[in-house]
Design a protein around this motif. Structure first.
Motif, PDB file in Angstrom:
ATOM      1  N   GLN A  15       0.834  -1.205   0.000  1.00  0.00           N
ATOM      2  CA  GLN A  15       0.000   0.000   0.000  1.00  0.00           C
ATOM      3  C   GLN A  15       0.869   1.255   0.000  1.00  0.00           C
ATOM      4  OE1 GLN A  15      -2.719  -0.583   3.307  1.00  0.00           O
ATOM      5  NE2 GLN A  15      -4.358  -1.061   1.873  1.00  0.00           N
ATOM      6  N   LYS A  51       0.965   4.158  -2.757  1.00  0.00           N
ATOM      7  CA  LYS A  51       0.850   5.591  -2.445  1.00  0.00           C
ATOM      8  C   LYS A  51       1.963   6.367  -3.141  1.00  0.00           C
ATOM      9  CE  LYS A  51      -0.333   9.143   0.462  1.00  0.00           C
ATOM     10  NZ  LYS A  51       0.019  10.213  -0.462  1.00  0.00           N
ATOM     11  N   HIS A  73      -5.944   2.591  -1.408  1.00  0.00           N
ATOM     12  CA  HIS A  73      -6.057   1.238  -0.854  1.00  0.00           C
ATOM     13  C   HIS A  73      -6.254   0.218  -1.981  1.00  0.00           C
ATOM     14  CE1 HIS A  73      -6.873  -1.674   2.317  1.00  0.00           C
ATOM     15  NE2 HIS A  73      -7.875  -2.119   1.569  1.00  0.00           N
ATOM     16  N   TYR A  74      -7.079   0.567  -2.955  1.00  0.00           N
ATOM     17  CA  TYR A  74      -7.318  -0.308  -4.102  1.00  0.00           C
ATOM     18  C   TYR A  74      -6.028  -0.482  -4.920  1.00  0.00           C
ATOM     19  CZ  TYR A  74      -9.226  -2.039  -8.512  1.00  0.00           C
ATOM     20  OH  TYR A  74      -9.468  -2.778  -9.641  1.00  0.00           O
ATOM     21  N   GLY A  98      -3.060  -0.359  -3.740  1.00  0.00           N
ATOM     22  CA  GLY A  98      -2.255  -1.276  -2.947  1.00  0.00           C
ATOM     23  C   GLY A  98      -2.667  -2.717  -3.162  1.00  0.00           C
ATOM     24  N   LYS A  99      -3.964  -2.949  -3.291  1.00  0.00           N
ATOM     25  CA  LYS A  99      -4.472  -4.306  -3.540  1.00  0.00           C
ATOM     26  C   LYS A  99      -4.003  -4.796  -4.914  1.00  0.00           C
ATOM     27  CE  LYS A  99      -8.787  -6.921  -3.642  1.00  0.00           C
ATOM     28  NZ  LYS A  99     -10.238  -6.843  -3.503  1.00  0.00           N
TER      29      LYS A  99
END
Length: 190
Positions: free
Chosen positions: A29, A33, A73-74, A76-77
């Motif tokens: 994540q 970023k 967050h997505y 990072g996924k």
């Protein structure tokens, strides 16, 4: 039966712990970023998967704080499927290059400020850069000093002139660039 229990026990030991899985996820994540904070030109040079690139670009355009957080967050996924180590290495290389460039620019600015402040710095500087046209360089310094005096006597709301100040910086930069070109990149082997 006993053999099955041993193999299950060994399998459990070989898996990463929940804490390690969470650390890995948080690292991905954080890398995501960093990608969201990276310029579009550099993102294109990374050759990212189309779905990941689209998610990053969407995160960059998202203005709401919560929406951006969720999109990061997505990203990072999606990083789970990306070559994270290669991406990390490239981002680190760009950051290091950026820091080196910044340090070089600061050195040029320090030289300019010293040369403007006193003639005591001129002779040692010229000795380090023998290819510089001394008369033209001295004229640039004189013009920049006169420009600074004129700017100091102007009212505070008046836009200061920076023509000679910038020209001196460019001359210093050109002298360093020429010096670096003349130095051999690798020492000769004997």
């Amino acid at each position: 039966m006993e053999h099955e229990q041993d193999s299950e026990h060994q399998e459990l030991q070989d898996r990463p712990s929940k804490s390690q899985v969470k650390r890995d996820m948080l690292a991905l994540q954080a890398l995501g970023k960093r990608l969201v904070d990276t310029s579009v030109e550099r993102l294109k040079r990374l050759n990212l998967e189309e779905k990941l690139l689209a998610a990053i670009l969407l995160a960059q355009r998202t203005t709401s704080r919560e929406g951006r957080r969720r999109q990061v967050h997505y990203v990072g996924k999606l990083m789970r499927e990306a070559p994270a180590q290669e991406i990390q290495a490239q981002l680190d290389a760009w950051d290091k290059g950026s820091a080196t460039e910044t340090a070089h620019m600061h050195r040029l600015e320090r030289d300019r400020d010293r040369l403007l402040a006193s003639d005591d710095h001129l002779t040692p500087w010229l000795e380090q850069h023998p290819s510089v046209d001394i008369q033209a360089f001295r004229a640039l310094i004189r013009a920049a000093r006169q420009e600074a005096k004129k700017n100091a006597s102007q009212p505070a709301d008046h836009m200061p002139q920076r023509k000679h100040y910038r020209a001196l910086f460019q001359a210093i930069k050109a002298a360093y660039d020429e010096k670096n070109e003349q130095q051999p990149s690798d020492p000769p082997t004997t």
